[in-house]
Design a protein around this motif. Sequence first.
Motif, PDB file in Angstrom:
ATOM      1  N   VAL A 114       0.844  -1.199   0.000  1.00 16.22           N
ATOM      2  CA  VAL A 114       0.000   0.000   0.000  1.00 16.22           C
ATOM      3  C   VAL A 114       0.873   1.240   0.000  1.00 16.22           C
ATOM      4  O   VAL A 114       1.978   1.247   0.532  1.00 16.22           O
ATOM      5  CB  VAL A 114      -0.945   0.050   1.231  1.00 16.22           C
ATOM      6  N   ASP A 115       0.329   2.286  -0.608  1.00 18.81           N
ATOM      7  CA  ASP A 115       0.970   3.591  -0.660  1.00 18.81           C
ATOM      8  C   ASP A 115       0.324   4.455   0.409  1.00 18.81           C
ATOM      9  O   ASP A 115      -0.901   4.589   0.411  1.00 18.81           O
ATOM     10  CB  ASP A 115       0.660   4.223  -2.030  1.00 18.81           C
ATOM     11  N   LEU A 116       1.121   5.005   1.329  1.00 23.45           N
ATOM     12  CA  LEU A 116       0.523   5.818   2.394  1.00 23.45           C
ATOM     13  C   LEU A 116       1.064   7.235   2.303  1.00 23.45           C
ATOM     14  O   LEU A 116       2.258   7.422   2.042  1.00 23.45           O
ATOM     15  CB  LEU A 116       0.909   5.232   3.764  1.00 23.45           C
ATOM     16  N   LEU A 117       0.184   8.214   2.569  1.00 27.47           N
ATOM     17  CA  LEU A 117       0.645   9.607   2.587  1.00 27.47           C
ATOM     18  C   LEU A 117       0.268  10.207   3.945  1.00 27.47           C
ATOM     19  O   LEU A 117      -0.895  10.194   4.348  1.00 27.47           O
ATOM     20  CB  LEU A 117      -0.028  10.411   1.466  1.00 27.47           C
ATOM     21  N   PHE A 118       1.275  10.688   4.691  1.00 31.59           N
ATOM     22  CA  PHE A 118       1.015  11.322   5.996  1.00 31.59           C
ATOM     23  C   PHE A 118       1.331  12.812   5.873  1.00 31.59           C
ATOM     24  O   PHE A 118       2.396  13.179   5.357  1.00 31.59           O
ATOM     25  CB  PHE A 118       1.916  10.720   7.079  1.00 31.59           C
ATOM     26  N   ASN A 119       0.409  13.640   6.383  1.00 32.16           N
ATOM     27  CA  ASN A 119       0.656  15.079   6.367  1.00 32.16           C
ATOM     28  C   ASN A 119       1.087  15.521   7.755  1.00 32.16           C
ATOM     29  O   ASN A 119       0.343  15.327   8.722  1.00 32.16           O
ATOM     30  CB  ASN A 119      -0.629  15.823   5.950  1.00 32.16           C
ATOM     31  N   LEU A 120       2.293  16.078   7.879  1.00 33.52           N
ATOM     32  CA  LEU A 120       2.844  16.417   9.204  1.00 33.52           C
ATOM     33  C   LEU A 120       2.817  17.921   9.457  1.00 33.52           C
ATOM     34  O   LEU A 120       3.680  18.462  10.156  1.00 33.52           O
ATOM     35  CB  LEU A 120       4.288  15.903   9.313  1.00 33.52           C
ATOM     36  N   ASP A 121       1.804  18.604   8.935  1.00 38.67           N
ATOM     37  CA  ASP A 121       1.762  20.065   9.143  1.00 38.67           C
ATOM     38  C   ASP A 121       1.745  20.442  10.620  1.00 38.67           C
ATOM     39  O   ASP A 121       2.205  21.497  11.001  1.00 38.67           O
ATOM     40  CB  ASP A 121       0.506  20.637   8.467  1.00 38.67           C
ATOM     41  N   ARG A 122       1.181  19.598  11.464  1.00 40.05           N
ATOM     42  CA  ARG A 122       1.043  19.953  12.888  1.00 40.05           C
ATOM     43  C   ARG A 122       2.360  19.884  13.652  1.00 40.05           C
ATOM     44  O   ARG A 122       2.452  20.347  14.767  1.00 40.05           O
ATOM     45  CB  ARG A 122       0.015  19.037  13.582  1.00 40.05           C
ATOM     46  N   VAL A 123       3.388  19.300  13.048  1.00 41.03           N
ATOM     47  CA  VAL A 123       4.689  19.239  13.749  1.00 41.03           C
ATOM     48  C   VAL A 123       5.335  20.609  13.606  1.00 41.03           C
ATOM     49  O   VAL A 123       5.561  21.077  12.494  1.00 41.03           O
ATOM     50  CB  VAL A 123       5.596  18.151  13.137  1.00 41.03           C
ATOM     51  N   THR A 124       5.608  21.271  14.744  1.00 34.14           N
ATOM     52  CA  THR A 124       6.141  22.641  14.664  1.00 34.14           C
ATOM     53  C   THR A 124       7.671  22.595  14.537  1.00 34.14           C
ATOM     54  O   THR A 124       8.293  21.570  14.808  1.00 34.14           O
ATOM     55  CB  THR A 124       5.781  23.414  15.944  1.00 34.14           C
ATOM     56  N   ALA A 125       8.235  23.754  14.174  1.00 32.72           N
ATOM     57  CA  ALA A 125       9.696  23.809  13.969  1.00 32.72           C
ATOM     58  C   ALA A 125      10.443  23.566  15.271  1.00 32.72           C
ATOM     59  O   ALA A 125      11.575  23.088  15.267  1.00 32.72           O
ATOM     60  CB  ALA A 125      10.061  25.181  13.405  1.00 32.72           C
ATOM     61  N   VAL A 126       9.797  23.866  16.423  1.00 35.13           N
ATOM     62  CA  VAL A 126      10.518  23.680  17.702  1.00 35.13           C
ATOM     63  C   VAL A 126      10.405  22.250  18.215  1.00 35.13           C
ATOM     64  O   VAL A 126      10.969  21.919  19.251  1.00 35.13           O
ATOM     65  CB  VAL A 126       9.980  24.656  18.782  1.00 35.13           C
ATOM     66  N   GLU A 127       9.665  21.413  17.512  1.00 34.02           N
ATOM     67  CA  GLU A 127       9.506  20.013  17.963  1.00 34.02           C
ATOM     68  C   GLU A 127      10.531  19.149  17.236  1.00 34.02           C
ATOM     69  O   GLU A 127      10.519  19.050  16.012  1.00 34.02           O
ATOM     70  CB  GLU A 127       8.082  19.526  17.679  1.00 34.02           C
ATOM     71  N   HIS A 128      11.477  18.580  18.002  1.00 26.12           N
ATOM     72  CA  HIS A 128      12.547  17.773  17.395  1.00 26.12           C
ATOM     73  C   HIS A 128      12.196  16.301  17.520  1.00 26.12           C
ATOM     74  O   HIS A 128      11.861  15.830  18.602  1.00 26.12           O
ATOM     75  CB  HIS A 128      13.881  18.071  18.098  1.00 26.12           C
ATOM     76  N   LEU A 129      12.317  15.577  16.382  1.00 23.51           N
ATOM     77  CA  LEU A 129      11.929  14.164  16.355  1.00 23.51           C
ATOM     78  C   LEU A 129      12.939  13.315  17.133  1.00 23.51           C
ATOM     79  O   LEU A 129      14.145  13.418  16.911  1.00 23.51           O
ATOM     80  CB  LEU A 129      11.869  13.679  14.898  1.00 23.51           C
ATOM     81  N   LEU A 130      12.421  12.495  18.047  1.00 22.42           N
ATOM     82  CA  LEU A 130      13.303  11.585  18.795  1.00 22.42           C
ATOM     83  C   LEU A 130      13.090  10.152  18.333  1.00 22.42           C
ATOM     84  O   LEU A 130      14.010   9.363  18.268  1.00 22.42           O
ATOM     85  CB  LEU A 130      13.010  11.698  20.298  1.00 22.42           C
ATOM     86  N   ASN A 203      12.111  19.241   7.495  1.00 22.77           N
ATOM     87  CA  ASN A 203      10.791  19.897   7.449  1.00 22.77           C
ATOM     88  C   ASN A 203       9.913  19.438   6.301  1.00 22.77           C
ATOM     89  O   ASN A 203       9.122  20.213   5.781  1.00 22.77           O
ATOM     90  CB  ASN A 203      10.984  21.430   7.362  1.00 22.77           C
ATOM     91  N   LYS A 204      10.059  18.183   5.850  1.00 24.79           N
ATOM     92  CA  LYS A 204       9.121  17.643   4.828  1.00 24.79           C
ATOM     93  C   LYS A 204       7.749  17.588   5.486  1.00 24.79           C
ATOM     94  O   LYS A 204       7.586  17.015   6.561  1.00 24.79           O
ATOM     95  CB  LYS A 204       9.557  16.222   4.442  1.00 24.79           C
ATOM     96  N   ARG A 205       6.762  18.179   4.851  1.00 25.63           N
ATOM     97  CA  ARG A 205       5.431  18.173   5.478  1.00 25.63           C
ATOM     98  C   ARG A 205       4.626  16.962   5.049  1.00 25.63           C
ATOM     99  O   ARG A 205       3.717  16.544   5.727  1.00 25.63           O
ATOM    100  CB  ARG A 205       4.673  19.446   5.094  1.00 25.63           C
ATOM    101  N   ASN A 206       4.969  16.395   3.853  1.00 33.35           N
ATOM    102  CA  ASN A 206       4.181  15.235   3.386  1.00 33.35           C
ATOM    103  C   ASN A 206       5.106  14.039   3.239  1.00 33.35           C
ATOM    104  O   ASN A 206       6.071  14.089   2.489  1.00 33.35           O
ATOM    105  CB  ASN A 206       3.526  15.556   2.031  1.00 33.35           C
TER     106      ASN A 206
END
Lengths: 293, 135
Positions: A114-130, A203-206
Motif C-alpha cells: 500500500v501507498d501511504l501519505l502522511f501530512n505532518l503540518d502539525r509538527v512545529t519547527a521547535v519540535e525535534h523528532l526523537l 521539514n518535509k510536510r508530506n
Amino acid sequence: SQPSRRDAQNAATTELESGAKTWSLLQPLDRRDRPGLLPPLFKVLYDGQDETPRLKPDSRALRYMKRLYKAYATKDGIPKSNRSHLYNTVRLFTPCTQHKQTPGDHVTGTLPAVDLLFNLDRVTAVEHLLKSVLLYTFNTSVSLPSAVKCECNLVTKEPQFFHKTLPSAPYSFTFNSQLELKKKRKWIEIDVTTLLQPLVTSNKRNIHISVNFTCVQDQLQQPSKQNSSFNLTPLVRPLLLLYLNDTSAQAYHRWYSLHYKRVTSQCPHQKRGLSAHSRGEAAVGVKSSRHRR
Amino acid sequence: DQLPVSSVLRKPLTPASFNLSEYFKQFLFPQNECELHDFRLSFSQLKWDDWIVAPHRYNPQYCKGECPRAVGHRYGSPVHTMVQNIIYEKLDSSVPKPSCVPAKYSPLSVLTIEPDGSIAYKEYEDMIATKCTCR
C-alpha cells in the motif's frame, strides 16, 4: 532618553492591556481578536477553539492515545515522574490517503503493498523528532495463527504528485524490519526513526511511504506445520506515531527540572538561573564529586 | 520573695481564667493570609472538551490573601517586599502593597485533537500553581 523610554513603556502597557483584554477566557473571542494578540501559551490552547471544522480523529488512534495518556499522566493531568525519556510531545497521524499498489498473495503470505501519505503540518519547527513508529493493529474478528514471522519493506518516495512542477527522480529507501506477530498482541510497532529522521528534520510536510509485508509461519513455534500461508488482511492501515521533544519555553522539560533539582540539592547555594554553560559545569562538578565519593 | 516558697506551693491551683484556644489564636495564621486556593474546572465548562480529550478535570490553583507586614522567610520574599510595604505604609500609599502571587508551578499533560484530526499528547510547563509568595 527618559521621555522616549517612558513612551516605550506606555506603548508596551497599552499593547499588554489589549492583550490582557482578549486574555479573559470568559469573553467570546470574536474573529478580530486573532491569536496574534494573545500570549503564546493561550494561543496554543486557543488554536483548538478555531471555528474551522475539526476533522474527526480515527477511533483506533484515539483509543491508543488515551491508553498512552493513562500511562504517562495521572487523572488530574500531572505527568508521572517515573518516566525518564526526553520527549514531552507525542503525535499520532492517520494516513490521509492509501492506494493499493499490488494485490497480496496468500500463498507466500504477502500483504497487498500500500501507498501511504502522511501530512505532518502539525509538527512545529521547535519540535525535534526523537523516535517514530508505524503502528499496525488487527481487526479482532479474524483469528491469527499463534506466531508468525514477518518481513516488512518500507520505501519512502518523493510524493511525485506533490511536485508536478519540479522534475523529481523517485528517491527511495528500502528498510527491512523483522517483527513477530503474536496472537495476543493488539498493536505492532515498526520503528521507522532512521527512515523518517532526515525527512522530518528537513521539514518535509508530506511523508509518502509504500509498505509491503511478507509473513511466514514461525517454524520454531510449530515445526510440524510447513510454510503454510494464511490470510493477513487483518492488518488494518497503519498509524504514524512521532515522539518529539518540544524545545519551546511553554513545554515541560523534565530532564531540565530533574537535573536542576539534583544540582540545587547537591549545592543549595548554587545561584538561580544557571546559564547553560555553567549548568553544564555544575553537572560535571556533580559527576566528578560523585566519582570522588 | 516575701512569701516563703512553701506557702506559694500550697496555694490551690485555680483553673486558668483565660481561654486556651483564644490564647493560641495569636499563633495561628490570620484567616485571610496569602495562601494557595483550589479551583477545579473541567474543560467542558469552557466548551473545550471537543478538542481537549484529557484530563477531564484540571485544578490550576491560585494565590489569594493578605500579605503580612513581616513576610520574611515564611514566603521566601526578598527584602524588597518589606521595603515596598514600608513605602506603602509610611511614604506613599499610591505604591501598592506587596501582592500574593504564585512562586512555583508544576506542569500539566494535555491530550488534544488537532484541527487536522491528528492527536497530540503534550506536557506544558507552569500550568498549576503549587506555592504562593508575597512580592
